[in-house]
Write a protein that holds these residues in place. Sequence first.
Motif, PDB file in Angstrom:
ATOM      1  N   THR A  98       0.831  -1.206   0.000  1.00 27.62           N
ATOM      2  CA  THR A  98       0.000   0.000   0.000  1.00 27.62           C
ATOM      3  C   THR A  98       0.867   1.258   0.000  1.00 27.62           C
ATOM      4  O   THR A  98       0.626   2.195  -0.759  1.00 27.62           O
ATOM      5  CB  THR A  98      -0.919   0.016   1.243  1.00 27.62           C
ATOM      6  OG1 THR A  98      -1.461  -1.285   1.420  1.00 27.62           O
ATOM      7  CG2 THR A  98      -2.016   1.021   1.096  1.00 27.62           C
ATOM      8  N   LEU A 102       0.677   4.042  -3.022  1.00 28.45           N
ATOM      9  CA  LEU A 102       0.164   5.390  -2.775  1.00 28.45           C
ATOM     10  C   LEU A 102       1.269   6.433  -2.886  1.00 28.45           C
ATOM     11  O   LEU A 102       1.077   7.496  -3.484  1.00 28.45           O
ATOM     12  CB  LEU A 102      -0.485   5.467  -1.383  1.00 28.45           C
ATOM     13  CG  LEU A 102      -1.719   4.594  -1.187  1.00 28.45           C
ATOM     14  CD1 LEU A 102      -2.355   4.878   0.153  1.00 28.45           C
ATOM     15  CD2 LEU A 102      -2.719   4.824  -2.313  1.00 28.45           C
ATOM     16  N   MET A 105       2.301   7.134  -6.419  1.00 31.69           N
ATOM     17  CA  MET A 105       1.276   7.947  -7.100  1.00 31.69           C
ATOM     18  C   MET A 105       1.428   9.422  -6.713  1.00 31.69           C
ATOM     19  O   MET A 105       1.453  10.311  -7.575  1.00 31.69           O
ATOM     20  CB  MET A 105      -0.126   7.472  -6.704  1.00 31.69           C
ATOM     21  CG  MET A 105      -0.597   6.236  -7.440  1.00 31.69           C
ATOM     22  SD  MET A 105      -2.136   5.613  -6.713  1.00 31.69           S
ATOM     23  CE  MET A 105      -3.218   7.017  -7.012  1.00 31.69           C
ATOM     24  N   ALA A 106       1.556   9.661  -5.407  1.00 27.76           N
ATOM     25  CA  ALA A 106       1.700  11.042  -4.949  1.00 27.76           C
ATOM     26  C   ALA A 106       2.974  11.658  -5.519  1.00 27.76           C
ATOM     27  O   ALA A 106       2.964  12.789  -6.008  1.00 27.76           O
ATOM     28  CB  ALA A 106       1.719  11.084  -3.421  1.00 27.76           C
ATOM     29  N   TYR A 108       4.533  10.875  -8.202  1.00 29.02           N
ATOM     30  CA  TYR A 108       4.353  11.084  -9.635  1.00 29.02           C
ATOM     31  C   TYR A 108       3.642  12.411  -9.894  1.00 29.02           C
ATOM     32  O   TYR A 108       4.105  13.242 -10.677  1.00 29.02           O
ATOM     33  CB  TYR A 108       3.553   9.923 -10.223  1.00 29.02           C
ATOM     34  CG  TYR A 108       3.258  10.044 -11.695  1.00 29.02           C
ATOM     35  CD1 TYR A 108       4.260   9.851 -12.638  1.00 29.02           C
ATOM     36  CD2 TYR A 108       1.970  10.364 -12.140  1.00 29.02           C
ATOM     37  CE1 TYR A 108       3.989   9.961 -13.984  1.00 29.02           C
ATOM     38  CE2 TYR A 108       1.699  10.477 -13.490  1.00 29.02           C
ATOM     39  CZ  TYR A 108       2.707  10.279 -14.414  1.00 29.02           C
ATOM     40  OH  TYR A 108       2.440  10.398 -15.751  1.00 29.02           O
ATOM     41  N   ALA A 109       2.519  12.616  -9.199  1.00 27.23           N
ATOM     42  CA  ALA A 109       1.780  13.865  -9.385  1.00 27.23           C
ATOM     43  C   ALA A 109       2.637  15.065  -8.991  1.00 27.23           C
ATOM     44  O   ALA A 109       2.654  16.083  -9.681  1.00 27.23           O
ATOM     45  CB  ALA A 109       0.498  13.837  -8.557  1.00 27.23           C
ATOM     46  N   MET A 113       2.928  16.761 -12.618  1.00 25.13           N
ATOM     47  CA  MET A 113       1.706  17.539 -12.842  1.00 25.13           C
ATOM     48  C   MET A 113       1.817  18.894 -12.164  1.00 25.13           C
ATOM     49  O   MET A 113       2.611  19.077 -11.253  1.00 25.13           O
ATOM     50  CB  MET A 113       0.495  16.800 -12.274  1.00 25.13           C
ATOM     51  CG  MET A 113       0.253  15.464 -12.914  1.00 25.13           C
ATOM     52  SD  MET A 113      -1.201  14.694 -12.197  1.00 25.13           S
ATOM     53  CE  MET A 113      -1.017  13.032 -12.787  1.00 25.13           C
ATOM     54  N   SER A 114       0.999  19.820 -12.652  1.00 30.20           N
ATOM     55  CA  SER A 114       0.957  21.088 -11.935  1.00 30.20           C
ATOM     56  C   SER A 114      -0.466  21.283 -11.445  1.00 30.20           C
ATOM     57  O   SER A 114      -1.422  21.072 -12.176  1.00 30.20           O
ATOM     58  CB  SER A 114       1.381  22.241 -12.837  1.00 30.20           C
ATOM     59  OG  SER A 114       0.476  22.376 -13.884  1.00 30.20           O
ATOM     60  N   THR A 169       7.403   8.743   0.157  1.00 30.18           N
ATOM     61  CA  THR A 169       7.094   9.722  -0.888  1.00 30.18           C
ATOM     62  C   THR A 169       8.320  10.584  -1.176  1.00 30.18           C
ATOM     63  O   THR A 169       8.660  10.855  -2.322  1.00 30.18           O
ATOM     64  CB  THR A 169       5.920  10.621  -0.451  1.00 30.18           C
ATOM     65  OG1 THR A 169       4.848   9.787  -0.039  1.00 30.18           O
ATOM     66  CG2 THR A 169       5.473  11.524  -1.587  1.00 30.18           C
ATOM     67  N   GLU A 194      -2.405   9.297 -18.046  1.00 25.28           N
ATOM     68  CA  GLU A 194      -1.429   9.463 -16.968  1.00 25.28           C
ATOM     69  C   GLU A 194      -1.213   8.133 -16.238  1.00 25.28           C
ATOM     70  O   GLU A 194      -0.095   7.777 -15.876  1.00 25.28           O
ATOM     71  CB  GLU A 194      -1.923  10.512 -15.957  1.00 25.28           C
ATOM     72  CG  GLU A 194      -2.016  11.926 -16.500  1.00 25.28           C
ATOM     73  CD  GLU A 194      -0.667  12.637 -16.570  1.00 25.28           C
ATOM     74  OE1 GLU A 194       0.380  11.989 -16.370  1.00 25.28           O
ATOM     75  OE2 GLU A 194      -0.673  13.850 -16.847  1.00 25.28           O
ATOM     76  N   GLY A 195      -2.303   7.418 -16.045  1.00 27.53           N
ATOM     77  CA  GLY A 195      -2.212   6.146 -15.334  1.00 27.53           C
ATOM     78  C   GLY A 195      -1.283   5.168 -16.031  1.00 27.53           C
ATOM     79  O   GLY A 195      -0.475   4.489 -15.394  1.00 27.53           O
ATOM     80  N   TRP A 198       2.352   6.322 -15.672  1.00 27.24           N
ATOM     81  CA  TRP A 198       2.819   5.990 -14.325  1.00 27.24           C
ATOM     82  C   TRP A 198       3.170   4.505 -14.225  1.00 27.24           C
ATOM     83  O   TRP A 198       4.245   4.138 -13.771  1.00 27.24           O
ATOM     84  CB  TRP A 198       1.718   6.338 -13.324  1.00 27.24           C
ATOM     85  CG  TRP A 198       1.966   5.865 -11.923  1.00 27.24           C
ATOM     86  CD1 TRP A 198       2.855   6.387 -11.025  1.00 27.24           C
ATOM     87  CD2 TRP A 198       1.316   4.779 -11.254  1.00 27.24           C
ATOM     88  NE1 TRP A 198       2.788   5.690  -9.846  1.00 27.24           N
ATOM     89  CE2 TRP A 198       1.852   4.697  -9.957  1.00 27.24           C
ATOM     90  CE3 TRP A 198       0.325   3.869 -11.634  1.00 27.24           C
ATOM     91  CZ2 TRP A 198       1.438   3.743  -9.021  1.00 27.24           C
ATOM     92  CZ3 TRP A 198      -0.094   2.912 -10.709  1.00 27.24           C
ATOM     93  CH2 TRP A 198       0.462   2.858  -9.417  1.00 27.24           C
TER      94      TRP A 198
END
Lengths: 290, 320
Positions: A98, A102, A105-106, A108-109, A113-114, A169, A194-195, A198
Motif C-alpha cells: 500500500t 500510494l 502515485m503522490a 508522480y503527481a 503535474m501542476s 514519498t 497518466e495512469g 505511471w
Amino acid sequence: MADSALNAERPISTVHRQAGEVINRVILWAVFLTLSVICVYPMIWLFLNAFKSTNELFSASWALPETWRWENFTTAWGYGISRYLLNSVIVTVATVTTVLTLSSMAAYALVVMSFPAKAAIYMSILGGMILPPEVSLFPLFKVLAATDLYNTYFALILPNVAFHLPFTTFLIRSYMVGIPPDLREAALVEGASEGLVWRDIYMPLCRPILASAGLIAAMGVWNEFIFALTFVESDSVKTVTIGVMSFAVALRADYGIMMAGLALSILPILATFLILQRQFIGGLTQGAVK
Amino acid sequence: MARAVADLLVLARVPFYTKGSTMTRPSANRTHRASLQGWLWVAPTLAFLVIFVYGPALANVRYSLFSFSAMSTSKTFVGLANYARLMADPIFLQGLVNNALYALISVFFQVGVALTLAAVLEARIFPRFAANTFRSALFLPSILPVVVVGLIWQLLLAPAMGLVDQALWELGLGDWSRAWLGDPATALFTIIMVSQWQWTGYIMALFMVAIRAIPRDLYEAMELEGASGPRIFWNLTVPGARETILIVTIITILGSLKVFDIVWVMTAGGPNHSSEVLGTLMYRAAFRDDVIGYSSAIATVIFFIALTIGVVQIKLQKDR
C-alpha cells in the motif's frame, strides 16, 4: 599477533613516522575487531545458549552446550512463534504494498503535474515525518475501537501505512525528479493516459528506489512495537515483536526455551541479511545523501 | 466514541477545502481538469496522513484540556490543569531530563563516534574485504527488532547468568558486578548504551555513503601534501558530510525524544522511575493508569518539542 607480523615486515628504523603509522594501524585493527565482536557475539551467545538447559546456562553461559537440545526449538515453535511470524508477514506485505503504491502515485503527481497548492501539499506530506506515533496513540486507539478495527490486521496496517508514507514519498519523489520529462510528454502525445505513463514508464524506471524504499518500510513495519502493543491483543493477530514479549514473560523460568524462541524469531531476518548484506546495507542507507 | 471520528472529519475538511477553493484559478477548462487530476493522485496519501497522523495529533491536543478515562462517556473540561500538574510532577521532570541525557549521549555516539568510524573505514586503511566485514558486523544489530535487542541484553546483563557478569568475574573485576538494570544509578545509562550498541553501526553506514560522495581527488590532494589522518578528517570529511551530519543529528535527537520500545521492554521506566522517559510516562498514564487527559498533556509536550526541532531543521537546511 598482527603486531609482530607488521613489525617484521617493516622494522622500526629510519623513518619515525612509519613506525607511528604501523602502531596506528595495529590500534585501528584492534578497535574494529573488538567492536565487531561486541556487535556480533551477543547473537552467537543467544544461539548457543538456546541449546542449553537452565542449569547449564547458569554454570557457564559462554561454553558450548554439553548436549545440543534441539527440543528447545521445537518446544518454542509450539508456543506460537509460527503464528506470530505469519502475522508479521501479512502486516508487513500489506503495509509495504500500500505504501509503495500510494506514495509513488503522490510522488508522480508532485513531479510531473501542476496543480494548485502543490508546494503546500508536499510540505504537509513531509511534515508527517516529524510527528512521533506516540503523539497520535490514544486518539488512534479510540478511532480504531470506534470503528471495530481494533484487534484486526487493519489496526496495524492502516497506521503503519500512514506513518511510512512521508519518507517513502520523499525518497521516490527525489528519484522521479531525475527521470526525463520528455518520456511522459511523448507518451501523452501518443494518447497514453497518466495512469498508463505511471504504470508502464515511471514504475519500471523507479525499480531501484522502490526496492530501497520498500526495504526501509518493511524493516520499520516488521520491527514496529508501539502500535502492535496497543492496537491488538489476540494471539491470532499479534506480530512477532509483541508475540516474543508475551512469550518471554510466559517462559521466565525456562531460559533455554526462551532463548530458542528469541533465536527463531530473528532467524528469518538474520538469514536474509547474511545472504544479501550488500543490498541490505545499500538499500537501508538510501537517502543518506540527496 | 463516534464523536472522535466526527472530530477527525471536521479537522480533515479544514485544510482541504479552504485551500482548494481559494487557490484554484478560474482559467481554461483544461488546466482545471489537470489540476483536479493532480489532486486525485495525491488524495489517498493526504487522506491517510490527515486521518491517521494529523487528525489524531490535533485531537490529542484537545484531549489534553479535559479530564476523563478511556471508557467514560463524558469529559470534564479542566483547561490547563493537566499541564499545571505536569510541571509540579517530579517524575515528569525526571523524564524530561532522562530524554535530554538520552539525546546528548546518542548524539555523541551516533554523530561523533559513528562519523569517526566511517571515516576510518573509508580511508582505505583496511583491505577491502576487511572493511566490508567490519561494516556488516557493526551494522548487524540495527536489523534486529528493538524488543529482541532489549530481551537479549536483559539476559546478557542478568546477574550470575549473564555474559557480562560472568566476564567481569573472569577478568577479576567481580567488584563491578551489579544488577545493571535493577540499580537506579545505572538503569538509564545501561539502556542508553544498549541503544548505542544497536544504532551506531547503522549511522556509520549512512556516513560511509556520505563520505563516498566527497570527490576522491580532494582526498588524494591532501594525502599528497602529507596531511595527517585527523587533519583530513576535520578539513575535508566533516565539511564534506555537513549535510548528512545535520540530518543525522536531527534524526538522533528526534529518536531520543520519542524513545519508548527499548525502555518499555528493559525496565518499563523503573526501578523507582529512574529510567522513565516521556514515552513511557505517556503510555502508562493512558493505558495503565487510565488518566487520558494527563497522558494527552504529556503527548502534547512531545508534539511541541518535535515540532520545534522540525522547524529548526527546516530553517537550518534553508540557510545552507
